[in-house]
Design a protein around this motif. Sequence first.
Motif, PDB file in Angstrom:
ATOM      1  N   GLU A   9       0.824  -1.211   0.000  1.00 49.70           N
ATOM      2  CA  GLU A   9       0.000   0.000   0.000  1.00 49.70           C
ATOM      3  C   GLU A   9       0.865   1.270   0.000  1.00 49.70           C
ATOM      4  N   LEU A  13       1.341   3.947  -3.264  1.00 47.42           N
ATOM      5  CA  LEU A  13       1.104   5.373  -3.096  1.00 47.42           C
ATOM      6  C   LEU A  13       2.369   6.175  -3.414  1.00 47.42           C
ATOM      7  N   ARG A  16       2.622   6.589  -7.094  1.00 41.60           N
ATOM      8  CA  ARG A  16       1.731   7.670  -7.569  1.00 41.60           C
ATOM      9  C   ARG A  16       2.364   9.038  -7.323  1.00 41.60           C
ATOM     10  N   VAL A  17       2.940   9.213  -6.135  1.00 43.45           N
ATOM     11  CA  VAL A  17       3.585  10.489  -5.805  1.00 43.45           C
ATOM     12  C   VAL A  17       4.697  10.788  -6.802  1.00 43.45           C
ATOM     13  N   GLN A 154       0.631   4.545   9.395  1.00 43.33           N
ATOM     14  CA  GLN A 154      -0.454   5.464   9.054  1.00 43.33           C
ATOM     15  C   GLN A 154       0.084   6.867   8.748  1.00 43.33           C
ATOM     16  N   LEU A 157       1.561   6.971   5.247  1.00 43.62           N
ATOM     17  CA  LEU A 157       0.509   7.065   4.228  1.00 43.62           C
ATOM     18  C   LEU A 157      -0.037   8.493   4.126  1.00 43.62           C
ATOM     19  N   CYS A 158      -0.300   9.118   5.254  1.00 41.17           N
ATOM     20  CA  CYS A 158      -0.846  10.489   5.251  1.00 41.17           C
ATOM     21  C   CYS A 158       0.145  11.475   4.641  1.00 41.17           C
ATOM     22  N   GLU A 161       0.156  11.108   0.911  1.00 40.10           N
ATOM     23  CA  GLU A 161      -1.046  11.744   0.340  1.00 40.10           C
ATOM     24  C   GLU A 161      -0.850  13.255   0.177  1.00 40.10           C
ATOM     25  N   LEU A 162      -0.186  13.874   1.161  1.00 38.88           N
ATOM     26  CA  LEU A 162       0.052  15.320   1.093  1.00 38.88           C
ATOM     27  C   LEU A 162       1.013  15.706  -0.031  1.00 38.88           C
ATOM     28  N   LEU A 164       0.857  14.412  -3.046  1.00 44.81           N
ATOM     29  CA  LEU A 164       0.184  14.311  -4.350  1.00 44.81           C
ATOM     30  C   LEU A 164      -0.202  15.705  -4.826  1.00 44.81           C
TER      31      LEU A 164
END
Length: 165
Positions: A9, A13, A16-17, A154, A157-158, A161-162, A164
Amino acid sequence: MTQSMLPEEIINLARRVIDENRAIGRKVALAESCTGGLVAAALTEIPGSSAVLDRGYVTYSNEAKREALGVSGDVIEAFGAVSIACVYAMAQGALMNSDADVAVAISGIAGPDGGSEFKPVGTVVFARAMRDSEEREAESKLFENEDRGGVRYQATLCALELLLP
């Protein structure tokens, strides 16, 4: 080819970044505390990450936050290392000391010790700073019922996300 030690996971991600930031020509920087470099490790698992990741700072101690990122001792004393004020200053420091267009910073209490009534174990604060922008983005999250590894997972992951676009 060897398999990554990081969970799928996180690797997906991170891919993607890298792909999305490379597509727009954006460089990123990191200022990590409780994640201890996990965000940078995830990004560098991806081939071509050098086109996106400018640099990362692991500033685990308050002294490192002050010395490497220019976080004011007054900010740390007044608000603590796990605070929006401190983490935003970390992001600003990473941005100013890099060629990046965006910087993300993370600081938290992964446990099992170190928590308090107001900042329990599992509290993690994130901030993002953008070059040439007054945009300020910061938030605090509580990852309850997680062990140390779960909090760091966690938080990683956060943070990704920031990054992206």
